[in-house]
Design an enzyme around this catalytic site. Sequence first.
Site, PDB file in Angstrom:
ATOM      1  N   ASP A  14       0.806  -1.219   0.000  1.00  0.00           N
ATOM      2  CA  ASP A  14       0.000   0.000   0.000  1.00  0.00           C
ATOM      3  C   ASP A  14       0.838   1.268   0.000  1.00  0.00           C
ATOM      4  O   ASP A  14       0.292   2.373  -0.097  1.00  0.00           O
ATOM      5  CB  ASP A  14      -0.924   0.017   1.227  1.00  0.00           C
ATOM      6  N   HIS A  35       6.869  -8.377 -14.167  1.00  0.00           N
ATOM      7  CA  HIS A  35       8.211  -8.636 -13.634  1.00  0.00           C
ATOM      8  C   HIS A  35       8.155  -9.629 -12.472  1.00  0.00           C
ATOM      9  O   HIS A  35       8.928 -10.603 -12.424  1.00  0.00           O
ATOM     10  CB  HIS A  35       8.829  -7.310 -13.182  1.00  0.00           C
ATOM     11  N   GLU A  36       7.238  -9.395 -11.537  1.00  0.00           N
ATOM     12  CA  GLU A  36       7.161 -10.264 -10.356  1.00  0.00           C
ATOM     13  C   GLU A  36       6.593 -11.646 -10.694  1.00  0.00           C
ATOM     14  O   GLU A  36       6.982 -12.646 -10.087  1.00  0.00           O
ATOM     15  CB  GLU A  36       6.325  -9.583  -9.272  1.00  0.00           C
ATOM     16  N   HIS A  39       9.455 -13.682 -11.822  1.00  0.00           N
ATOM     17  CA  HIS A  39      10.204 -14.267 -10.701  1.00  0.00           C
ATOM     18  C   HIS A  39       9.459 -15.462 -10.120  1.00  0.00           C
ATOM     19  O   HIS A  39      10.064 -16.494  -9.793  1.00  0.00           O
ATOM     20  CB  HIS A  39      10.419 -13.216  -9.610  1.00  0.00           C
ATOM     21  N   HIS A  45      16.865 -12.048 -13.053  1.00  0.00           N
ATOM     22  CA  HIS A  45      16.996 -10.772 -13.746  1.00  0.00           C
ATOM     23  C   HIS A  45      17.750 -10.940 -15.062  1.00  0.00           C
ATOM     24  O   HIS A  45      18.632 -11.794 -15.190  1.00  0.00           O
ATOM     25  CB  HIS A  45      17.717  -9.747 -12.871  1.00  0.00           C
ATOM     26  N   ASP A 102      -1.001  12.567 -23.639  1.00  0.00           N
ATOM     27  CA  ASP A 102      -0.110  13.719 -23.499  1.00  0.00           C
ATOM     28  C   ASP A 102      -0.470  14.811 -24.502  1.00  0.00           C
ATOM     29  O   ASP A 102      -0.485  15.995 -24.167  1.00  0.00           O
ATOM     30  CB  ASP A 102       1.350  13.299 -23.723  1.00  0.00           C
TER      31      ASP A 102
END
Length: 293
Positions: A14, A35-36, A39, A45, A102
Amino acid sequence: MRSIGLSGDIHFDDDEIWTINGEQDTTDYTWTALHEIGHALGLRHSREQDAIMWPWFTGYKADTRLTQDDINGIQAIYGKPTSTVATTTKPKSSVCNVRNFDAIFYHSATRNTYFLKGRYVWEVNEKRKLNKEELISSKWPGLESNLDSAYVRQSDGEIVFFKGNRFWRYRENRRIEGPIDLSRYITNHQSSLLRYVGAVMVWKPTGQTYIFTDNIYWRYNEEKRMVETSGYPRISTSIWSDIPFPVDDVITWKYGKTFFFVDGMVFRYRLNKNTRYFEGKLRKTHFIRDCRE
């Protein structure tokens, strides 16, 4: 994700502000999750900076996806797929996931509308179908990403891009000048309290150019390269009372239609020489039909 014990667990704490739209001072949920998960599936990596498994977050990407290095790594563990799954549903473009752009501009010479976010630009044709997606640096060599606004000058058709206190000018895809200090384009921007260019609109009936910053606006004289200070700046809602400023950008489209883009919504106006008619609020999918469900 949970498994036996702690092996393979992924926790989103949080303390971070998680977003998927590349907002400033936030953490990108999509990249972090991929990414996690990598793993959790056993990947270490990578040494490839563009890979999802690179050790450090390198900035928001509108179309986060696995690189070949990521794919090679996971296939080294689990093997290559033995069959493909047929699909009849065309996947939606990454532009559909962008809520706040943008910069947005319409070019009458190409009859295309360009939506810019982060490093990417999406080209949408006059039928509001997506033509293509590419890197901003490929479309306009020498132009930076994460811009503030852009517009096409009515006088010569050149595209002007703004970012902070700098600007660029392009003729189609060829750079004319830039990056150059904003004072070269708006000579009195500091004395007139114009800190940056948040959005630009050319009023087609008269050819006058207006610059919006936060909830105020100026009329700009391209010949003198100055914003008018007599009677300006003005409060934007005094004229455009239906729009919750600030806006992402504003474009004047064909047939005298003007569209203000705000937080995933589109506010449509029809313009005559001295009057404007509010025609309603629409979803972004009205303008990019590939995003319709």
